[in-house]
Every structure is written in structure tokens, then in C-alpha cells.
Design a protein around this motif. Structure first.
Motif, PDB file in Angstrom:
ATOM      1  N   VAL A   1      -4.111   2.683  -8.407  1.00 38.24           N
ATOM      2  CA  VAL A   1      -4.298   3.275  -9.728  1.00 38.24           C
ATOM      3  C   VAL A   1      -3.267   2.695 -10.698  1.00 38.24           C
ATOM      4  O   VAL A   1      -2.070   2.700 -10.423  1.00 38.24           O
TER       5      VAL A   1
ATOM      6  N   SER B   1      -0.226  11.007  -4.416  1.00 40.48           N
ATOM      7  CA  SER B   1       0.467   9.877  -3.807  1.00 40.48           C
ATOM      8  C   SER B   1       0.907  10.232  -2.391  1.00 40.48           C
ATOM      9  O   SER B   1       0.786   9.424  -1.464  1.00 40.48           O
TER      10      SER B   1
ATOM     11  N   ARG C   1      -2.496  10.974   0.005  1.00 38.78           N
ATOM     12  CA  ARG C   1      -3.458   9.917   0.323  1.00 38.78           C
ATOM     13  C   ARG C   1      -2.857   8.516   0.257  1.00 38.78           C
ATOM     14  O   ARG C   1      -3.580   7.538   0.276  1.00 38.78           O
ATOM     15  N   SER C   2      -1.579   8.434   0.180  1.00 45.44           N
ATOM     16  CA  SER C   2      -0.852   7.169   0.009  1.00 45.44           C
ATOM     17  C   SER C   2      -1.564   6.205  -0.952  1.00 45.44           C
ATOM     18  O   SER C   2      -1.909   5.074  -0.619  1.00 45.44           O
ATOM     19  N   VAL C   3      -1.806   6.739  -2.147  1.00 44.28           N
ATOM     20  CA  VAL C   3      -2.387   5.927  -3.221  1.00 44.28           C
ATOM     21  C   VAL C   3      -1.285   5.014  -3.772  1.00 44.28           C
ATOM     22  O   VAL C   3      -0.130   5.407  -3.845  1.00 44.28           O
ATOM     23  N   THR C   4      -1.667   3.800  -4.134  1.00 48.68           N
ATOM     24  CA  THR C   4      -0.703   2.883  -4.747  1.00 48.68           C
ATOM     25  C   THR C   4      -0.755   3.076  -6.262  1.00 48.68           C
ATOM     26  O   THR C   4      -1.828   2.982  -6.855  1.00 48.68           O
TER      27      THR C   4
ATOM     28  N   PHE D   1      -9.806   9.638 -10.830  1.00 54.68           N
ATOM     29  CA  PHE D   1      -9.602   9.913  -9.397  1.00 54.68           C
ATOM     30  C   PHE D   1     -10.853  10.397  -8.675  1.00 54.68           C
ATOM     31  O   PHE D   1     -10.819  10.608  -7.464  1.00 54.68           O
TER      32      PHE D   1
ATOM     33  N   ARG E   1       0.834  -1.199   0.000  1.00 52.91           N
ATOM     34  CA  ARG E   1       0.000   0.000   0.000  1.00 52.91           C
ATOM     35  C   ARG E   1       0.881   1.266   0.000  1.00 52.91           C
ATOM     36  O   ARG E   1       1.871   1.358   0.716  1.00 52.91           O
TER      37      ARG E   1
ATOM     38  N   ARG F   1     -12.322   0.457  -5.446  1.00 50.93           N
ATOM     39  CA  ARG F   1     -11.071   0.975  -4.869  1.00 50.93           C
ATOM     40  C   ARG F   1      -9.951   1.075  -5.901  1.00 50.93           C
ATOM     41  O   ARG F   1      -8.816   1.349  -5.561  1.00 50.93           O
TER      42      ARG F   1
ATOM     43  N   GLU G   1      -7.784   3.640  -4.304  1.00 52.31           N
ATOM     44  CA  GLU G   1      -6.589   3.325  -3.510  1.00 52.31           C
ATOM     45  C   GLU G   1      -5.468   2.778  -4.393  1.00 52.31           C
ATOM     46  O   GLU G   1      -4.299   2.889  -4.064  1.00 52.31           O
TER      47      GLU G   1
ATOM     48  N   SER H   1     -11.854   8.533  -5.668  1.00 53.12           N
ATOM     49  CA  SER H   1     -10.801   8.411  -4.654  1.00 53.12           C
ATOM     50  C   SER H   1     -10.265   6.977  -4.540  1.00 53.12           C
ATOM     51  O   SER H   1     -10.345   6.347  -3.479  1.00 53.12           O
TER      52      SER H   1
ATOM     53  N   SER I   1       4.713   3.473  -5.131  1.00 56.61           N
ATOM     54  CA  SER I   1       4.537   3.864  -6.537  1.00 56.61           C
ATOM     55  C   SER I   1       5.589   3.121  -7.343  1.00 56.61           C
ATOM     56  O   SER I   1       6.789   3.295  -7.129  1.00 56.61           O
TER      57      SER I   1
END
Lengths: 338, 309
Positions: free
Chosen positions: A176, A201, A204-207, A169, A47, A96, A174, A172, A50
Motif C-alpha cells: 500500500v 500492518s 496481515r504484514s502489509v507493506t 483496503f 514484505r 495486490r 499486500e 486486501s 512499513s
């Protein structure tokens, strides 16, 4: 969060034989050919990571993304996303995740983006308040507020891609997946999109899993790099690791007077004594590649060999590193070492 | 997040609105495709039937009653090819159980009914599969089919208006020959059968489009299917006018209950019992087609390659 274990993907197609005889032969009996796009890929993404997927055309990057995102099934092996078989995701997991395809539009061509966004809002069940807030924020970040009501087909390539990213996006996500998101874009658009991705990134600590041939995209947005070569992972690690593991070299940019006379043959010979090589030369500049350990001994020597006006030392460009990986991979394969 | 139960109808409505916008995006295209389309075949039918009934009346002779047929011998008063509409003898001649005024009403009914039937051009799923445009939907948390159901719903709603307008124009132009429903109940029953049959067409075209997962070209299948459905439903000749053996077989298929039977209901040739039987028959076929659609779609997805990504 995202995992591939021994993933293989084989596409079956048939060869078309040329000529009249070939046409008749194809009509009666086709010869099928199996093409292995992925050959036992192992990958684990946590999680907030990148990850940049790099590889030459046909290396299997996009196929891996398709399998991880659940678009196509793996021929063998296991691909899991958010704890579930990727090809059997439920709506709860799909909600997600998001996918941005640089060469395929997610939005509807004949409609203004705002109409597509409203449909996406219903599909993802985004509340009115969240929808309004995110749309306003993203449109402002990407500088397309005044383009939302214009038919998608009438927007420029850069504006369209920004709209694609907004669409991806809005709910929102998690995780992408971005497949060549900056392909064909100008410098400013690329910069804006990269800034947008890096910002999200961090916030929101997006993966992210990003594939791109533009290595600047990867360098600026990803901390981890996976290099695919002929359907297998040739390298998996951080950008610094990559530099150290592959070559551990530095690029020394030496600026000299444009009219300075340089005996290239003796310079190359002298450089080789320090384990360095001349990688490029223009009218007023030379690029020398040397290992990080021998940098200290080389730099003073360069000052004595050349009329140096300016000198800079940089990490070796990623592009060169990747080329080195491919070259090594091919050599290793030829020598049966892989 | 809103609840899933509320989201499905909301999404369907949004899909309808979205499809509506897409459909009327190009005005000239809309009129050519949806309003003017389907007027040539009924005109051809009209000319052919006029010639046929004229010839039959000439053979039957003047004043040929309902019992008169080709065996009555040639008549002296009617010229071969004369206008059967103005010839009382021709009006009484029945071919395959249909008189000329009835067949004119049938053709009029056909013009209206055809407007309501979902046609293969209204789906572009095969292209979406070929070009990999389906990919984007596969990662979304919804049933992709809902978008197409939205398209069907939108198509139907709009075509009901178009069909109503066409009926009004036809009635204004030729009130004596135009098909006027025998009752409101008959109209409702006919409408139900047409829409059920139209949904069957939608399922068939969706399934044939999904064959693009396997085949390089599906348009020939779609054209063929459209022709077969039209012919077996009565788009060229009323099924009940066909030879008895054909009629016996075709009257079990949904196309008959989508084209010929609704017009016969509007004309009063069929009644409520027929409607109930037909509705049950079409419902069974509708369920079977839905099962087939799901099966083909699932099998197809496993073969999808996501081209162009």
C-alpha cells in the motif's frame, strides 16, 4: 517486494518568459528546461516493512511513489514491484497493490461511497462474502458505518479520507502506498487512521510506503525511515538509527517556576561546557539538547543551576532530526562532500 | 475471486450502472443536456429550408412538377417566401434531389438521430488527465477504457429511450410531416449505422481527450471535431444534397453513414445493399480509429506526470 535501483526522473518543461516580448518569444521558440526530480535513488523494501518517506517539498517523495507504483516511468534506472517492472505491471500484480492519495480522491465525488466500493469490488474481483465482511469491519474500525450511503461530496474531509482508506483496503492489498493520507485532518481522525494502519500492518504484514509531512504519522506507523533530499536518499534506516546516526542526542525538558529569574547568557555558557545547547525557552520550561553520552553529567548540573520543578528526558523529536539532516545535507553539498 | 472472463462483462455492467447514476444525479441538468439539447439547429434548418423552397417555388411558378427547376421562369401564382408546405407547387420542387416534404422528414429524422450520437460533452477525460484524476485508475487491475465503454453503453441505452420519446412526441404533434420509417428492417439498419458511427465518434473524442497528455487545451479540438463530424455527416445539409464532388468524397466517411444515410434508409431512399456497403465501410474506420486510440493512449501514458498527487 519493492526495489529501486539508480532511479532517475527528469521532467521536461519550458520556461515562460514574462512580458510582451516573452509572450512572442514563447510563441515562436520555447526554451525547454529539464528538472531532475530524482537523481539515482536506490531503495529496497521487504514484505511487511512499513517505510516512511520524508523530505521537504520538491525532495522527490511523491515522484518516487509514482514510479514505484507504476504510475509514471523512470527516466533511467530500474523500479520493480512484486518482481516486475513497475511501469509494466499486469493485472495480477495490480490486484495486490493499493494507493491512497491524500489530495486526490479515489472514490467518485457525486456518488455515495457504497456505490464506489461496489465498483471497486468488481474491478478487483472481490467475492460477495469478503466484500461484506471487510466493509463492515473497516467501517466499524474507522467509525463511519452510518456514512456509507451519503454522497461523498457531503462528507467531512476526515470521513472522506476514511472512505478512501476503506476503498484502498477492500481487496486486501499486500503493498500500500499512502501519499499524505492525513493531510488536513483533525487530531482524532489522524489518530483513528494511524491506529487502523498499524493494526492492519501487524495483522496481515502489509507493506506500507507512507509519505507525509506530519512526522507523527511516520513515527507512529513506520519502523523504517527514508529521507529524501534534492532527489537523493539522504538517510535510510530505523528511527533509532536515525537518532543515533544523525545526532545521538536527547531532548531534556526542564520545568522551572514561571517567575524564576534565569541568566540566559551564563546558562548557555554553562551548557556549552557539557556539549549541550538551549533549544527552546518558554515562561516555565526550557528545552536543552545534549548528546546521549553526556546526559548523565548534565542532569545533576541542571538541578544545581536551576530551580527545577520537573525534568524529563526524551529522544530528540523527529522533526528536529529531519531538520538536522537537511541542514547537514545542504552544508555537505556546499562543501562538495555529498 | 471470480474468473477474469466473468469479471469483464460484470465490470462493464457495473460501469454502466455507475455512469447511469452519475448522469441522472442532477435532474435539471439531465433534461437540459440530454433531452432539450439539439433542438435549435433543426429549427433553424426548418426555417431556412422553408424560405429556400418557397423562393424556388415562386421562381418555378404554379404547378411546377418534378421536372420544373429554376430555369422554368418566375411563376405568377406563388409569392416569394410563401409557405411551401401549403403550396402544392413548392412541394414538387426538388433542390439537389430533395423535395420540401422530404427535407422536412429529413429534419425530423435529424432530431431523432442526433439524440443517439455520442457527443464530446459526454467525456471529461481531458480534465481527468490535467488534474491527475487518472492516477487512481492506473494502479487498478482493469482496462481503464472499460469505464468509458460503460459510459458509451449507458449513454446509448438512455438515448435510445430519449430518441424514442422524441419520435413519439414529434409524431403526436405533426403526424403528416414527421418521419415514419418505411419498414422495421430499415429502422434496424438505420439504428445499426447510427450506433456504429456513434462509437466512431466516441473513439475520436476519447483520442482527442487523450491529447491532453501533450496539449494544455483540447476543448477547441473537440468543438472543431464535433462541428466537422456534424457538417460532413449532414447535420446541417443532407450530404446527398451537397454538390456531387463533395458527396462523392463525404459518402466514404463514417459521418455520412451515421447521419444522412440512416435517415435516407428510414425514408426508403436507400436500401439493404447500401446498408451493407455502409456498414462494411464504417467497420473498417472503426477498427482504424480503435488502433489510433490505443496508440495515442499508450504514448500519452508514457508522458503522464500524475499532476496534483
Amino acid at each position: 517486494m519493492l526495489e529501486a535501483r539508480g532511479v532517475r526522473k527528469v521532467f521536461r518543461t519550458f520556461e515562460r518568459v514574462p512580458g510582451l516580448r516573452g509572450i512572442l518569444k514563447n510563441f515562436v521558440a520555447r526554451e525547454h528546461v529539464d528538472i531532475a526530480a530524482l537523481d539515482g535513488v536506490d531503495l529496497r523494501v521487504e514484505r511487511g516493512e512499513s517505510v516512511g518517506l520524508i523530505g521537504a517539498n520538491g525532495a522527490g517523495k511523491t515522484t518516487l511513489v509514482k514510479i514505484l507504483a507504476g504510475i509514471v516511468p523512470a527516466s533511467s534506472g530500474e523500479a520493480r514491484l512484486l518482481g516486475r517492472d513497475s511501469f509494466d505491471l499486469r493485472d495480477a500484480e495490480k490486484r495486490r497493490l493499493a494507493l491512497v492519495m491524500g489530495q486526490k480522491s479515489q472514490l467518485w465525488w457525486d456518488l455515495p461511497p457504497i456505490d464506489s466500493f461496489r465498483l471497486l469490488k468488481e474491478i478487483y474481483g472481490v467475492s460477495d462474502a469478503d466484500f461484506a465482511e471487510r466493509l463492515a469491519r473497516f467501517a466499524s474500525m474507522l467509525d463511519v458505518e452510518d456514512r456509507l450511503k451519503i454522497q461523498l461530496r457531503q462528507l467531512s474531509l476526515g470521513q472522506r479520507m476514511k472512505m478512501e482508506i476503506i476503498g484502498a483496503f477492500l481487496h486486501s492489498p499486500e503493498v500500500v502506498f499512502l501519499d499524505e493520507p492525513t493531510i488536513g485532518l483533525d487530531l482524532i481522525s489522524r489518530e483513528t487512521i494511524r491506529r487502523f494502519l498499524v493494526g492492519l500492518s501487524r495483522q496481515r504484514s502489509v507493506t506500507f510506503v507512507l509519505t507525509s509531512h506530519d512526522l507523527e504519522d511516520i513515527e507512529e506507523t513506520c519502523r523504517r525511515i527514508v529521507v529524501l533530499d534534492q532527489g537523493a536518499v539522504a538517510f535510510d534506516g530505523g528511527l533509532t538509527d536515525l537518532s543515533q546516526r544523525v545526532t545521538g542526542k536527547r531532548a531534556v525538558e526542564v520545568h522551572v517556576h514561571p517567575n524564576a529569574r534565569i541568566d540566559e547568557e551564563s546558562l548557555v555558557a554553562e551548557l556549552s561546557l557539557h556539549g549541550a545547547e538551549l533549544a527552546g525557552r518558554s515562561a516555565g520550561a526550557l528545552t536543552v539538547i545534549v548528546s546521549a553520552e553526556r546526559l548523565a553529567e548534565l542532569v545533576p548540573r541542571l538541578f544545581s543551576l536551576l530551580e527545577v520543578k520537573d525534568l524529563s528526558v526524551e529522544r530528540q523529536p523527529l522533526e528536529r532530526l529531519i531538520r538536522e539532516i537537511y541542514r547537514r545535507g545542504i552544508k555537505a553539498a556546499e562543501g562538495g562532500e555529498r | 475471486m471470480t474468473s477474469a472472463a466473468l469479471r469483464a462483462p460484470a465490470l462493464l455492467l457495473r460501469a454502466v450502472a455507475y455512469e447511469f447514476r452519475k448522469r441522472i444525479q442532477f435532474r435539471a441538468g439531465f433534461f437540459v443536456r440530454e433531452v432539450l439539447n439539439g433542438t435549435v439547429e433543426p429549427l433553424v434548418m426548418l426555417f431556412v429550408y422553408t424560405a429556400l423552397y418557397g423562393s424556388a417555388a415562386a421562381i418555378a411558378g404554379p404547378g411546377a412538377g418534378p421536372g420544373a427547376g429554376p430555369g422554368a421562369g418566375p411563376g405568377a401564382g406563388s409569392e416569394v417566401g410563401s409557405d411551401p408546405g401549403s403550396d402544392p407547387g413548392a412541394a414538387a420542387v426538388a433542390l439537389g434531389g430533395w423535395t420540401y416534404p422530404e427535407i422536412i422528414q429529413y429534419v425530423a429524422g435529424l432530431v431523432v438521430v442526433r439524440k443517439l450520437i455520442f457527443h464530446s460533452r459526454a467525456l471529461d477525460l481531458a480534465t481527468e488527465i490535467f488534474e491527475g484524476r487518472v492516477t487512481k485508475y492506473l494502479v487498478m487491475p482493469f482496462r481503464f477504457f472499460v469505464l468509458h465503454q460503460g459510459r458509451f453503453l449507458q449513454f446509448t441505452l438512455m438515448q435510445v429511450v430519449v430518441a424514442g420519446l422524441v419520435w413519439l412526441i414529434g409524431y403526436a404533434v405533426a403526424p403528416d410531416h414527421w418521419l415514419v420509417p418505411v419498414s422495421a428492417a430499415a429502422t434496424l439498419q438505420a439504428g445499426t449505422l447510427v450506433l456504429m458511427g456513434s462509437y466512431c465518434c466516441f473513439l475520436i473524442f476519447f483520442t482527442l481527450n487523450a491529447m491532453a497528455f501533450w496539449l494544455d487545451v483540447v476543448w477547441s479540438l473537440l468543438v472543431m471535431a464535433w462541428f466537422v463530424i456534424g457538417f460532413t455527416g449532414g447535420a446541417l445539409v443532407p450530404v446527398s444534397q451537397m454538390p456531387a464532388a463533395f458527396y462523392g468524397v463525404l459518402s466514404f466517411g463514417f459521418p455520412y453513414w451515421m447521419i444522412t444515410a440512416p435517415i435516407e434508409l428510414l425514408m426508403g431512399r436507400l436500401g439493404t445493399e447500401d446498408f451493407l456497403f455502409g456498414a462494411a465501410l464504417v467497420a473498417v474506420q472503426l477498427v482504424a480509429l480503435e488502433v489510433l486510440r490505443r496508440w495515442v493512449w499508450r504514448r500519452g501514458l508514457a508522458r503522464y506526470v500524475g499532476a496534483g498527487m
